[in-house]
Each structure stands twice: as C-alpha cells, then as structure tokens.
Motif scaffolding. Sequence first.
Motif, mmCIF file in Angstrom:
data_model
loop_
_atom_site.group_PDB
_atom_site.id
_atom_site.type_symbol
_atom_site.label_atom_id
_atom_site.label_comp_id
_atom_site.label_asym_id
_atom_site.label_seq_id
_atom_site.Cartn_x
_atom_site.Cartn_y
_atom_site.Cartn_z
ATOM 1 N N VAL A 4 0.848 -1.188 0.000
ATOM 2 C CA VAL A 4 0.000 0.000 0.000
ATOM 3 C C VAL A 4 0.886 1.241 0.000
ATOM 4 O O VAL A 4 1.745 1.389 0.866
ATOM 5 C CB VAL A 4 -0.911 0.014 1.251
ATOM 6 C CG1 VAL A 4 -1.696 1.300 1.339
ATOM 7 C CG2 VAL A 4 -1.834 -1.192 1.255
ATOM 8 N N THR A 5 0.670 2.122 -0.973
ATOM 9 C CA THR A 5 1.401 3.384 -1.042
ATOM 10 C C THR A 5 0.390 4.527 -1.015
ATOM 11 O O THR A 5 -0.599 4.511 -1.741
ATOM 12 C CB THR A 5 2.249 3.469 -2.328
ATOM 13 O OG1 THR A 5 3.183 2.392 -2.330
ATOM 14 C CG2 THR A 5 3.002 4.793 -2.408
ATOM 15 N N THR A 6 0.657 5.501 -0.155
ATOM 16 C CA THR A 6 -0.206 6.663 -0.003
ATOM 17 C C THR A 6 0.680 7.902 0.005
ATOM 18 O O THR A 6 1.777 7.876 0.559
ATOM 19 C CB THR A 6 -0.993 6.568 1.331
ATOM 20 O OG1 THR A 6 -1.533 5.262 1.456
ATOM 21 C CG2 THR A 6 -2.118 7.573 1.385
ATOM 22 N N GLU A 7 0.185 8.976 -0.610
ATOM 23 C CA GLU A 7 0.967 10.223 -0.692
ATOM 24 C C GLU A 7 0.096 11.413 -0.327
ATOM 25 O O GLU A 7 -1.124 11.373 -0.478
ATOM 26 C CB GLU A 7 1.482 10.446 -2.112
ATOM 27 C CG GLU A 7 2.395 9.379 -2.634
ATOM 28 C CD GLU A 7 2.841 9.653 -4.066
ATOM 29 O OE1 GLU A 7 3.963 9.276 -4.389
ATOM 30 O OE2 GLU A 7 2.064 10.238 -4.851
ATOM 31 N N ILE A 8 0.788 12.474 0.118
ATOM 32 C CA ILE A 8 0.106 13.740 0.376
ATOM 33 C C ILE A 8 1.125 14.867 0.235
ATOM 34 O O ILE A 8 2.305 14.676 0.512
ATOM 35 C CB ILE A 8 -0.550 13.754 1.782
ATOM 36 C CG1 ILE A 8 -1.586 14.863 1.868
ATOM 37 C CG2 ILE A 8 0.506 13.868 2.883
ATOM 38 C CD1 ILE A 8 -2.536 14.719 3.044
ATOM 39 N N VAL A 9 0.656 16.019 -0.223
ATOM 40 C CA VAL A 9 1.498 17.211 -0.278
ATOM 41 C C VAL A 9 1.191 18.043 0.955
ATOM 42 O O VAL A 9 0.031 18.334 1.259
ATOM 43 C CB VAL A 9 1.264 18.026 -1.568
ATOM 44 C CG1 VAL A 9 2.040 19.342 -1.520
ATOM 45 C CG2 VAL A 9 1.672 17.210 -2.790
ATOM 46 N N ILE A 10 2.250 18.390 1.677
ATOM 47 C CA ILE A 10 2.138 19.176 2.901
ATOM 48 C C ILE A 10 2.820 20.517 2.660
ATOM 49 O O ILE A 10 3.972 20.554 2.218
ATOM 50 C CB ILE A 10 2.789 18.428 4.086
ATOM 51 C CG1 ILE A 10 2.109 17.061 4.273
ATOM 52 C CG2 ILE A 10 2.713 19.257 5.367
ATOM 53 C CD1 ILE A 10 2.786 16.150 5.280
ATOM 54 N N ASP A 11 2.124 21.587 2.954
ATOM 55 C CA ASP A 11 2.651 22.935 2.712
ATOM 56 C C ASP A 11 3.571 23.389 3.850
ATOM 57 O O ASP A 11 3.326 24.387 4.532
ATOM 58 C CB ASP A 11 1.495 23.920 2.504
ATOM 59 C CG ASP A 11 0.726 23.638 1.227
ATOM 60 O OD1 ASP A 11 1.355 23.214 0.237
ATOM 61 O OD2 ASP A 11 -0.500 23.826 1.219
ATOM 62 N N VAL A 12 4.635 22.622 4.017
ATOM 63 C CA VAL A 12 5.640 22.856 5.048
ATOM 64 C C VAL A 12 6.964 22.378 4.453
ATOM 65 O O VAL A 12 6.985 21.396 3.701
ATOM 66 C CB VAL A 12 5.293 22.057 6.337
ATOM 67 C CG1 VAL A 12 6.396 22.135 7.373
ATOM 68 C CG2 VAL A 12 3.973 22.554 6.932
ATOM 69 N N PRO A 13 8.092 23.022 4.791
ATOM 70 C CA PRO A 13 9.382 22.591 4.249
ATOM 71 C C PRO A 13 9.693 21.121 4.576
ATOM 72 O O PRO A 13 9.349 20.610 5.646
ATOM 73 C CB PRO A 13 10.386 23.519 4.933
ATOM 74 C CG PRO A 13 9.594 24.742 5.266
ATOM 75 C CD PRO A 13 8.224 24.239 5.609
ATOM 76 N N ARG A 14 10.368 20.480 3.647
ATOM 77 C CA ARG A 14 10.682 19.052 3.740
ATOM 78 C C ARG A 14 11.395 18.683 5.039
ATOM 79 O O ARG A 14 11.046 17.683 5.681
ATOM 80 C CB ARG A 14 11.541 18.638 2.538
ATOM 81 C CG ARG A 14 11.962 17.176 2.554
ATOM 82 C CD ARG A 14 12.715 16.794 1.283
ATOM 83 N NE ARG A 14 13.778 17.710 0.958
ATOM 84 C CZ ARG A 14 15.044 17.578 1.353
ATOM 85 N NH1 ARG A 14 15.398 16.554 2.089
ATOM 86 N NH2 ARG A 14 15.945 18.460 1.009
ATOM 87 N N VAL A 15 12.376 19.452 5.458
ATOM 88 C CA VAL A 15 13.129 19.115 6.668
ATOM 89 C C VAL A 15 12.204 19.071 7.881
ATOM 90 O O VAL A 15 12.295 18.162 8.708
ATOM 91 C CB VAL A 15 14.297 20.108 6.887
ATOM 92 C CG1 VAL A 15 14.938 19.915 8.248
ATOM 93 C CG2 VAL A 15 15.330 19.935 5.782
ATOM 94 N N ARG A 16 11.300 20.013 7.988
ATOM 95 C CA ARG A 16 10.385 20.048 9.134
ATOM 96 C C ARG A 16 9.421 18.855 9.113
ATOM 97 O O ARG A 16 9.156 18.237 10.141
ATOM 98 C CB ARG A 16 9.621 21.365 9.178
ATOM 99 C CG ARG A 16 9.025 21.614 10.555
ATOM 100 C CD ARG A 16 8.652 23.061 10.751
ATOM 101 N NE ARG A 16 7.199 23.124 10.829
ATOM 102 C CZ ARG A 16 6.442 24.060 10.316
ATOM 103 N NH1 ARG A 16 6.983 25.064 9.669
ATOM 104 N NH2 ARG A 16 5.146 24.035 10.440
ATOM 105 N N VAL A 17 8.884 18.539 7.937
ATOM 106 C CA VAL A 17 7.976 17.394 7.813
ATOM 107 C C VAL A 17 8.712 16.115 8.193
ATOM 108 O O VAL A 17 8.215 15.304 8.991
ATOM 109 C CB VAL A 17 7.399 17.280 6.383
ATOM 110 C CG1 VAL A 17 6.600 15.987 6.226
ATOM 111 C CG2 VAL A 17 6.539 18.488 6.048
ATOM 112 N N ALA A 18 9.895 15.928 7.645
ATOM 113 C CA ALA A 18 10.662 14.706 7.895
ATOM 114 C C ALA A 18 11.058 14.576 9.362
ATOM 115 O O ALA A 18 10.959 13.488 9.938
ATOM 116 C CB ALA A 18 11.894 14.675 7.002
#
Length: 150
Positions: A4-18
Amino acid sequence: MVDVTTEIVIDVPRVRVAEYAADPDNAPAWYQNIDFVRWETAGPLSVGSSVAFEAAFLGRRLCYTDQVVEFRPAEKLVMRTAQGPFPMQTTYEWTEAGVNRTLMTLRNNGEPAGFSRLLAPFVGFMMKQANRKDLARIKSILESGSPAER
C-alpha cells in the motif's frame, strides 16, 4: 502480499515534515491507530534503532517492534517489523514539491502468514484507508503548527 502506497502534499518545508514524521514519539499524535510508543534502544533514531508500538487495527490490539533498516534524514526512513503478528516494512519518503512544500509518501508492504494471508486484500484496503487519514492528520498538524507538533 500487501503493498500500500499513499501520498500527500504538505505545505511545510521538507526538513520540518521529515523531522516530525521520523520521530517515533510523535506517532500517537498523527497515527490514528497507534496508542503507545516505547524506545527499545537509545535515541536518536538511526539504523539499528528499535521502537515498540501498541496499536489497534481491525478491532485487535497489536504489539510490535520495528527496527530501522535505512535512515537518510529528511529523505527516507525504512523500518521493518522485528517482532509482531504481521511482518511489515514501512517506508517514509520526503521530496520537495515546490517552495516550502513536501510530498510525503508512506508505503507499507509485507507478506502475511497463516490465516492472515487469506485476509490480505481486505487488510490492504483497510490499511490504505487508515494511511489516508493518518497523512491528512499529519498535514493538519504541521500546516497549523498545532501544539501536537511542538
């Protein structure tokens, strides 16, 4: 096989999300089914780290331990079930999706054993539904800067 693969775009910089998503201590805040997390090894998170989770899924209590098998901060985290009822690999990937936007991809794959093998299509469907809700929750937390993020 469940994959199962799921994706979403988050309006936050990559480093903070990760950073937020890769911290097991944050899992109960954004994973609907995870109730408790316990580090089996000392932090910070790195290859070889083990983390125990208690969760509810399909009306059952699950206790399992994941071990980190790959970790590239702000890019990719891969964990495998080291102990638990359903051997699973969980992969998080974070990529740039524009200025201060992150594409977060969550993939769960594994081969159920015994009776669970018969339920694999149903488990995959339910997992996809749960993952969509979980990614929507992490998006909401991070984009609002809510206390759950701090």
